[in-house]
Design a protein around this motif. Structure first.
Motif, short mmCIF file in Angstrom:
data_model
loop_
_atom_site.label_atom_id
_atom_site.label_comp_id
_atom_site.label_asym_id
_atom_site.label_seq_id
_atom_site.Cartn_x
_atom_site.Cartn_y
_atom_site.Cartn_z
N GLU A 20 0.83 -1.21 0.00
CA GLU A 20 0.00 0.00 0.00
C GLU A 20 0.87 1.26 0.00
N GLU A 21 2.00 1.15 0.66
CA GLU A 21 2.92 2.30 0.70
C GLU A 21 3.44 2.63 -0.70
N ILE A 22 3.76 1.61 -1.46
CA ILE A 22 4.24 1.81 -2.83
C ILE A 22 3.13 2.40 -3.69
N SER A 23 1.92 1.92 -3.48
CA SER A 23 0.78 2.44 -4.24
C SER A 23 0.56 3.93 -3.93
N ASN A 24 0.66 4.29 -2.67
CA ASN A 24 0.50 5.70 -2.28
C ASN A 24 1.61 6.55 -2.89
N LYS A 25 2.83 6.03 -2.87
CA LYS A 25 3.95 6.77 -3.45
C LYS A 25 3.74 6.97 -4.96
N LEU A 26 3.25 5.94 -5.64
CA LEU A 26 3.00 6.05 -7.08
C LEU A 26 1.93 7.10 -7.36
N LYS A 27 0.87 7.13 -6.57
CA LYS A 27 -0.17 8.14 -6.76
C LYS A 27 0.37 9.54 -6.51
N GLY B 253 0.65 12.59 -9.34
CA GLY B 253 0.16 13.95 -9.13
C GLY B 253 1.24 14.98 -9.43
N LYS B 254 2.45 14.70 -8.95
CA LYS B 254 3.56 15.63 -9.19
C LYS B 254 3.90 15.71 -10.68
#
Length: 65
Positions: A2-9, A13-14
């Protein structure tokens, strides 16, 4: 995971913000280029076309003096 998924999102955005900024910059440079053509190059072309006939007219006027 989930941490990787959040980082990808977060990165997506950036990247989207960077893309928007780059598009604004591209449009600014495009309009600057168009303005340069309109206000600098086109007058030079017009002068190059008109100047010979203008010089001919001036020589004819002052040539008879």
């Amino acid at each position: 995971m989930e941490e990787i998924s959040n980082k990808l999102k977060e990165l997506e955005g950036k990247i989207e913000k960077i893309y928007v900024s780059v598009e604004k910059t591209r449009k600014y440079f495009q309009w600057t280029f168009i303005a340069t053509i309109v206000f600098f190059v086109l007058p030079l072309i017009v002068i190059a076309v008109i100047l010979p006939s203008l010089m001919d007219s001036i020589t004819n006027v002052y040539g008879g003096i």
